[in-house]
Scaffold this motif. Sequence first.
Motif, PDB file in Angstrom:
ATOM      1  N   GLU A 153       0.292  -1.231  -0.080  1.00 46.93           N
ATOM      2  CA  GLU A 153      -0.175   0.329   0.011  1.00 46.93           C
ATOM      3  C   GLU A 153       1.194   0.974  -0.243  1.00 46.93           C
ATOM      4  OE1 GLU A 153      -3.339   0.254  -0.171  1.00 46.93           O
ATOM      5  OE2 GLU A 153      -3.251  -2.050  -0.368  1.00 46.93           O
ATOM      6  N   LEU A 154       1.834   1.490   0.574  1.00 45.05           N
ATOM      7  CA  LEU A 154       2.450   2.267   1.163  1.00 45.05           C
ATOM      8  C   LEU A 154       4.611   2.839   0.227  1.00 45.05           C
ATOM      9  CD1 LEU A 154       1.907   3.789   4.576  1.00 45.05           C
ATOM     10  CD2 LEU A 154       0.681   4.281   3.025  1.00 45.05           C
ATOM     11  N   ARG A 155       4.638   1.791  -0.550  1.00 51.16           N
ATOM     12  CA  ARG A 155       6.181   1.101  -1.195  1.00 51.16           C
ATOM     13  C   ARG A 155       6.959   0.935  -0.337  1.00 51.16           C
ATOM     14  NH1 ARG A 155       2.273  -0.904  -3.894  1.00 51.16           N
ATOM     15  NH2 ARG A 155       2.645  -0.783  -6.008  1.00 51.16           N
ATOM     16  N   THR A 156       7.131   1.458   1.195  1.00 50.46           N
ATOM     17  CA  THR A 156       7.851   1.104   2.487  1.00 50.46           C
ATOM     18  C   THR A 156       8.049  -0.129   2.649  1.00 50.46           C
ATOM     19  OG1 THR A 156       8.686   2.877   3.813  1.00 50.46           O
ATOM     20  CG2 THR A 156       6.383   2.104   4.192  1.00 50.46           C
ATOM     21  N   THR A 157       8.809  -0.260   4.067  1.00 55.19           N
ATOM     22  CA  THR A 157       9.053  -1.389   4.814  1.00 55.19           C
ATOM     23  C   THR A 157       9.009  -1.204   5.756  1.00 55.19           C
ATOM     24  OG1 THR A 157      11.797  -0.408   4.524  1.00 55.19           O
ATOM     25  CG2 THR A 157      10.829  -2.186   3.047  1.00 55.19           C
ATOM     26  N   ARG A 158       9.222  -2.210   6.691  1.00 53.46           N
ATOM     27  CA  ARG A 158       9.476  -1.590   8.800  1.00 53.46           C
ATOM     28  C   ARG A 158      10.388  -0.851   8.789  1.00 53.46           C
ATOM     29  NH1 ARG A 158       7.352  -4.063  13.772  1.00 53.46           N
ATOM     30  NH2 ARG A 158       6.275  -4.975  12.816  1.00 53.46           N
ATOM     31  N   ALA A 159      11.630  -1.693   8.024  1.00 52.42           N
ATOM     32  CA  ALA A 159      12.856  -1.075   8.799  1.00 52.42           C
ATOM     33  C   ALA A 159      12.849   0.095   8.197  1.00 52.42           C
ATOM     34  CB  ALA A 159      13.961  -1.819   7.402  1.00 52.42           C
ATOM     35  N   ASP A 160      13.081   0.909   7.188  1.00 46.84           N
ATOM     36  CA  ASP A 160      12.395   2.738   6.704  1.00 46.84           C
ATOM     37  C   ASP A 160      11.934   3.124   7.301  1.00 46.84           C
ATOM     38  OD1 ASP A 160      14.233   1.614   4.694  1.00 46.84           O
ATOM     39  OD2 ASP A 160      12.341   1.378   2.697  1.00 46.84           O
ATOM     40  N   LEU A 161      10.311   2.380   8.052  1.00 55.14           N
ATOM     41  CA  LEU A 161       9.750   3.189   8.644  1.00 55.14           C
ATOM     42  C   LEU A 161      10.166   3.886  10.293  1.00 55.14           C
ATOM     43  CD1 LEU A 161       6.996   4.546   9.888  1.00 55.14           C
ATOM     44  CD2 LEU A 161       5.953   2.162  10.314  1.00 55.14           C
ATOM     45  N   THR A 162      10.485   2.277  10.558  1.00 55.56           N
ATOM     46  CA  THR A 162      11.725   2.490  11.981  1.00 55.56           C
ATOM     47  C   THR A 162      12.716   3.681  11.769  1.00 55.56           C
ATOM     48  OG1 THR A 162      10.892   0.197  12.298  1.00 55.56           O
ATOM     49  CG2 THR A 162      12.145   1.007  13.571  1.00 55.56           C
ATOM     50  N   ARG A 163      13.861   3.676  10.429  1.00 56.28           N
ATOM     51  CA  ARG A 163      14.504   4.761  10.974  1.00 56.28           C
ATOM     52  C   ARG A 163      14.218   5.293  10.372  1.00 56.28           C
ATOM     53  NH1 ARG A 163      16.034   4.067   5.861  1.00 56.28           N
ATOM     54  NH2 ARG A 163      14.859   5.748   4.423  1.00 56.28           N
ATOM     55  N   ASP A 164      12.957   6.089  10.289  1.00 57.52           N
ATOM     56  CA  ASP A 164      12.312   7.677   9.665  1.00 57.52           C
ATOM     57  C   ASP A 164      11.970   8.008  11.164  1.00 57.52           C
ATOM     58  OD1 ASP A 164      13.946   7.618   7.435  1.00 57.52           O
ATOM     59  OD2 ASP A 164      11.714   7.146   6.127  1.00 57.52           O
ATOM     60  N   TRP A 165      11.411   6.713  11.702  1.00 51.39           N
ATOM     61  CA  TRP A 165      10.761   7.248  12.975  1.00 51.39           C
ATOM     62  C   TRP A 165      11.387   7.535  14.067  1.00 51.39           C
ATOM     63  CZ3 TRP A 165      10.827   3.329  16.635  1.00 51.39           C
ATOM     64  CH2 TRP A 165      10.078   3.119  17.372  1.00 51.39           C
ATOM     65  N   ARG A 166      12.815   7.150  14.266  1.00 53.73           N
ATOM     66  CA  ARG A 166      13.348   6.975  15.452  1.00 53.73           C
ATOM     67  C   ARG A 166      14.293   8.614  15.242  1.00 53.73           C
ATOM     68  NH1 ARG A 166      18.205   2.441  15.993  1.00 53.73           N
ATOM     69  NH2 ARG A 166      17.825   4.386  17.980  1.00 53.73           N
ATOM     70  N   ALA A 167      13.773   8.573  13.759  1.00 55.45           N
ATOM     71  CA  ALA A 167      14.542  10.411  13.269  1.00 55.45           C
ATOM     72  C   ALA A 167      13.955  11.763  13.769  1.00 55.45           C
ATOM     73  CB  ALA A 167      14.712  10.732  11.672  1.00 55.45           C
ATOM     74  N   ARG A 168      13.081  10.511  13.672  1.00 45.39           N
ATOM     75  CA  ARG A 168      11.733  11.722  13.754  1.00 45.39           C
ATOM     76  C   ARG A 168      11.728  12.193  14.947  1.00 45.39           C
ATOM     77  NH1 ARG A 168       6.856  13.716  12.230  1.00 45.39           N
ATOM     78  NH2 ARG A 168       5.182  13.689  13.846  1.00 45.39           N
ATOM     79  N   LEU A 169      11.906  11.195  16.203  1.00 44.73           N
ATOM     80  CA  LEU A 169      11.743  11.702  17.371  1.00 44.73           C
ATOM     81  C   LEU A 169      12.918  12.096  17.977  1.00 44.73           C
ATOM     82  CD1 LEU A 169      10.474   8.162  18.673  1.00 44.73           C
ATOM     83  CD2 LEU A 169       9.334   9.587  18.129  1.00 44.73           C
ATOM     84  N   GLU A 170      14.039  11.812  17.731  1.00 43.54           N
ATOM     85  CA  GLU A 170      15.371  12.591  18.260  1.00 43.54           C
ATOM     86  C   GLU A 170      15.256  13.765  17.532  1.00 43.54           C
ATOM     87  OE1 GLU A 170      18.155  12.023  19.543  1.00 43.54           O
ATOM     88  OE2 GLU A 170      17.487   9.876  19.652  1.00 43.54           O
ATOM     89  N   ASP A 171      14.594  14.701  16.064  1.00 41.56           N
ATOM     90  CA  ASP A 171      13.969  15.575  16.176  1.00 41.56           C
ATOM     91  C   ASP A 171      13.381  16.918  16.781  1.00 41.56           C
ATOM     92  OD1 ASP A 171      15.640  15.620  13.606  1.00 41.56           O
ATOM     93  OD2 ASP A 171      14.137  14.952  12.094  1.00 41.56           O
ATOM     94  N   LEU A 172      12.371  15.619  17.003  1.00 40.35           N
ATOM     95  CA  LEU A 172      11.547  16.596  18.344  1.00 40.35           C
ATOM     96  C   LEU A 172      12.299  17.045  19.649  1.00 40.35           C
ATOM     97  CD1 LEU A 172       8.088  14.397  17.094  1.00 40.35           C
ATOM     98  CD2 LEU A 172       8.451  16.488  16.914  1.00 40.35           C
ATOM     99  N   ALA A 173      12.704  15.909  19.779  1.00 41.02           N
ATOM    100  CA  ALA A 173      13.553  15.938  21.242  1.00 41.02           C
ATOM    101  C   ALA A 173      14.328  16.882  21.595  1.00 41.02           C
ATOM    102  CB  ALA A 173      14.184  14.494  21.556  1.00 41.02           C
ATOM    103  N   GLY A 174      14.794  17.543  20.024  1.00 41.25           N
ATOM    104  CA  GLY A 174      16.276  18.504  20.020  1.00 41.25           C
ATOM    105  C   GLY A 174      17.289  18.104  20.186  1.00 41.25           C
TER     106      GLY A 174
END
Length: 371
Positions: free
Chosen positions: A350-371
Amino acid sequence: MADLLQRRAQALVAGDEAGFAATVADRSTGPGERQLAAYRAARSLRLARFTHGAVTTTPDPDRPSVRAEVEVRYRVDHLDTADRTTRVAYDLVRSGGAWAVAAEGPVGTAPAPPWLAMPGLRVVRTPHAVVAGTVPESRLEEHAAVVDRALPALVTGWDRAPRTVLVLAPGTPTEAHTLLGRPAGAGHSGVAATTEGPTGPDGRATGDRIVLDPTAYARLTPAGRDVVLTHELVHVAVRGSVPGGAALWLAEGYADHVGYTRSDVPPGRLLEPLLEEVRAGRGPVQLPTAGELDPSTSDIEVPYLAAWQAVELLVQRHGEDAVRRLIVASSSTGTDAQAEAATDRALGSELRTTRADLTRDWRARLEDLAG
């Protein structure tokens, strides 16, 4: 005994209070008064069906009575699309040469009928809500107003979502435990609301209830109560439309996404417990597991926030419609592991992505939000 229970069931559905009262052994006792209160509560909920199944009896050696445990099937009119099944215990005595019911109550671990768990319940009805409970009527009306605001928008995204939802608002922890089929002495989970109900042969829910926890729910602000109830309405809409369910992180994260979208609380404030963990180097490294999202086994605050942010990322990149398609494609009626596997496949299809890619980008998002 079978004839007694049949007459009692017929009187309950037909609204024959005199006929029902004739099955009560002594209406002047506490158990007798409680049976009549339960009758009136059941009538206020508008039962469409109530039947007794097989009866298992146990004589009481200390009293001239018999305890009958009976399978009960019932439906609430315009809410349940299939029978709900539970067990009820009747204490039967001889009265005037015939059997009569001295007392009744739920038994076992199945969710109890609302009128037995809360025989003093009141009911508020609005276009999209039936709210029943033993809290003050003003609180029942507040819950109904939230449902009326939130449910119409959810219905547009989930074509088989129910148009009216039953919300149960017990006034005590004992009532809440009984409604959910938990032991009377069960500890407090801290979860403010729970959606429960059976599913049909196709895996879709046939009669969900939202049960509010009187302790945890009362601690919330009005905005918090709105978010929690909307979160549960999302579960009702999805469970009624989709056979089975997606991975728990996706299901719970999506429900939080919809609930928090309605909130005027700044996301940074909501996320602070999660971001503190990230700043301390203890942030999550994998998408939350079903066990981490289980309130009976762990502290769920941070895992829930983490799941919410994973879904926020998916919505921002792919849109609301795509995430709804992902949930449908992730549907599984199997185990948690099978739901996770189905979700992994759906991320690709459906989204042409993988769990690994999602996890990587999600972790980067959390790091950015944490400042």
